[in-house]
Design an enzyme around this catalytic site. Structure first.
Site, PDB file in Angstrom:
ATOM      1  CG  ASN A  62      10.972  -7.349  -2.251  1.00 42.85           C
ATOM      2  OD1 ASN A  62      12.505  -7.339  -1.140  1.00 42.85           O
ATOM      3  ND2 ASN A  62      11.148  -5.661  -2.376  1.00 42.85           N
ATOM      4  CD  GLU A  64      10.225  -4.434  -6.013  1.00 43.75           C
ATOM      5  OE1 GLU A  64      10.544  -4.014  -7.163  1.00 43.75           O
ATOM      6  OE2 GLU A  64       9.977  -3.822  -5.480  1.00 43.75           O
ATOM      7  CB  CYS A  73       5.993  -9.626  -0.254  1.00 37.23           C
ATOM      8  SG  CYS A  73       4.820  -8.943  -1.306  1.00 37.23           S
ATOM      9  CD  GLU A  75       5.908 -10.061   4.262  1.00 35.96           C
ATOM     10  OE1 GLU A  75       6.250 -10.320   2.767  1.00 35.96           O
ATOM     11  OE2 GLU A  75       5.475  -8.641   4.098  1.00 35.96           O
ATOM     12  CB  CYS A 112       0.519  -6.624   0.739  1.00 37.32           C
ATOM     13  SG  CYS A 112       1.106  -8.401   0.291  1.00 37.32           S
ATOM     14  CB  CYS A 115       2.198 -11.184   2.537  1.00 36.46           C
ATOM     15  SG  CYS A 115       3.177 -11.121   1.200  1.00 36.46           S
TER      16      CYS A 115
HETATM   17  N1  THU Z   1       6.885  -6.116  -0.559  1.00 39.81           N
HETATM   18  C1  THU Z   1       6.851  -6.643   0.748  1.00 39.81           C
HETATM   19  O1  THU Z   1       7.846  -7.655   0.308  1.00 39.81           O
HETATM   20  N2  THU Z   1       6.221  -7.289   1.704  1.00 39.81           N
HETATM   21  C2  THU Z   1       5.332  -6.304   2.653  1.00 39.81           C
HETATM   22  O2  THU Z   1       4.451  -7.023   2.941  1.00 39.81           O
HETATM   23  C3  THU Z   1       4.875  -5.520   1.632  1.00 39.81           C
HETATM   24  C4  THU Z   1       5.760  -5.014   0.438  1.00 39.81           C
HETATM   25  C5  THU Z   1       7.469  -5.556  -1.066  1.00 39.81           C
HETATM   26  C6  THU Z   1       6.753  -5.825  -2.845  1.00 39.81           C
HETATM   27  C7  THU Z   1       6.943  -4.961  -3.501  1.00 39.81           C
HETATM   28  O3  THU Z   1       8.624  -5.711  -4.243  1.00 39.81           O
HETATM   29  C8  THU Z   1       8.285  -3.621  -2.992  1.00 39.81           C
HETATM   30  O4  THU Z   1       7.584  -4.308  -1.364  1.00 39.81           O
HETATM   31  C9  THU Z   1       6.949  -2.607  -2.353  1.00 39.81           C
HETATM   32  O5  THU Z   1       5.507  -2.390  -2.498  1.00 39.81           O
END
Ligand code: THU
Length: 165
Positions: A62, A64, A73, A75, A112, A115
């Site tokens: 991920n 941010e 994310c 994925e 999520c 994704c």
């Molecule tokens: N996140 C992912 O990278 N993948 C997921 O399937 C769920 C959430 C990340 C997004 C954000 O940077 C952090 O996790 C918290 O939500």
């Protein structure tokens, strides 16, 4: 009126040790790659590693952003990378792990909604199901045979027809 029901089977393992060696290696790599996630705002580091049908592996974490919605994310970072580096090559299996720096990370978490939609599209464009391995840094592991199982009644590009006949 009719009623319908959608369900799917998935596998639950008590630990990584119960997986076959290919899956174990993939999950170990996903756990390892969490350490290079860029997650300074959530402290929730996600790592994903995919094995492609050509034998290559692609990773994602991920990414941010101080403007929170800009973040992406693990994925979808992986999918974009795979599509560029190995265009049209199916993904056989994707392992997804997370490390919550402020809490235990011993229960699998699921991708999520955004994704799930991206994974579904990737399956369609490569005409191949993507096996999903889910786990934290330790503990149980879930295996789902196709990412699309996570998105019942999904929206797909088939309906975006450009002609009325
Ligand atoms: N996140 C992912 O990278 N993948 C997921 O399937 C769920 C959430 C990340 C997004 C954000 O940077 C952090 O996790 C918290 O939500």
């Amino acid at each position: 009126m009719q009623k319908a029901n959608i369900n799917f089977d998935y596998e639950i393992y008590h630990s990584i040790n119960e997986l076959n060696s290919t899956d174990q290696e993939l999950l170990e790599e996903a756990r390892s790659v969490t350490s290079i996630a860029y997650a300074p705002y959530s402290d929730f580091q996600v790592g994903a590693v995919a094995l492609l049908s050509n034998g290559k592996k692609v990773k994602g974490t991920n990414q941010e952003n101080a403007s929170f919605p800009v973040g992406i994310c693990a994925e979808r970072t992986l999918l974009a990378s795979a599509a560029m580096i190995h265009t049209n090559v199916p993904i056989i299996t994707m392992a997804i792990a997370y490390n919550n720096l402020n809490a235990k990370s011993d229960v699998p978490v699921s991708p999520c909604g955004m994704c799930r939609q991206a994974l579904h599209e990737y399956e369609n464009r490569t005409k191949n199901p993507i096996r999903i391995i889910l786990s934290g840094m330790e503990g149980k592991v879930f295996i789902i045979e196709s990412a699309s199982f996570l998105l019942p009644l999904s929206f797909s590009g088939d309906v975006l027809t450009k002609s009325i006949d």
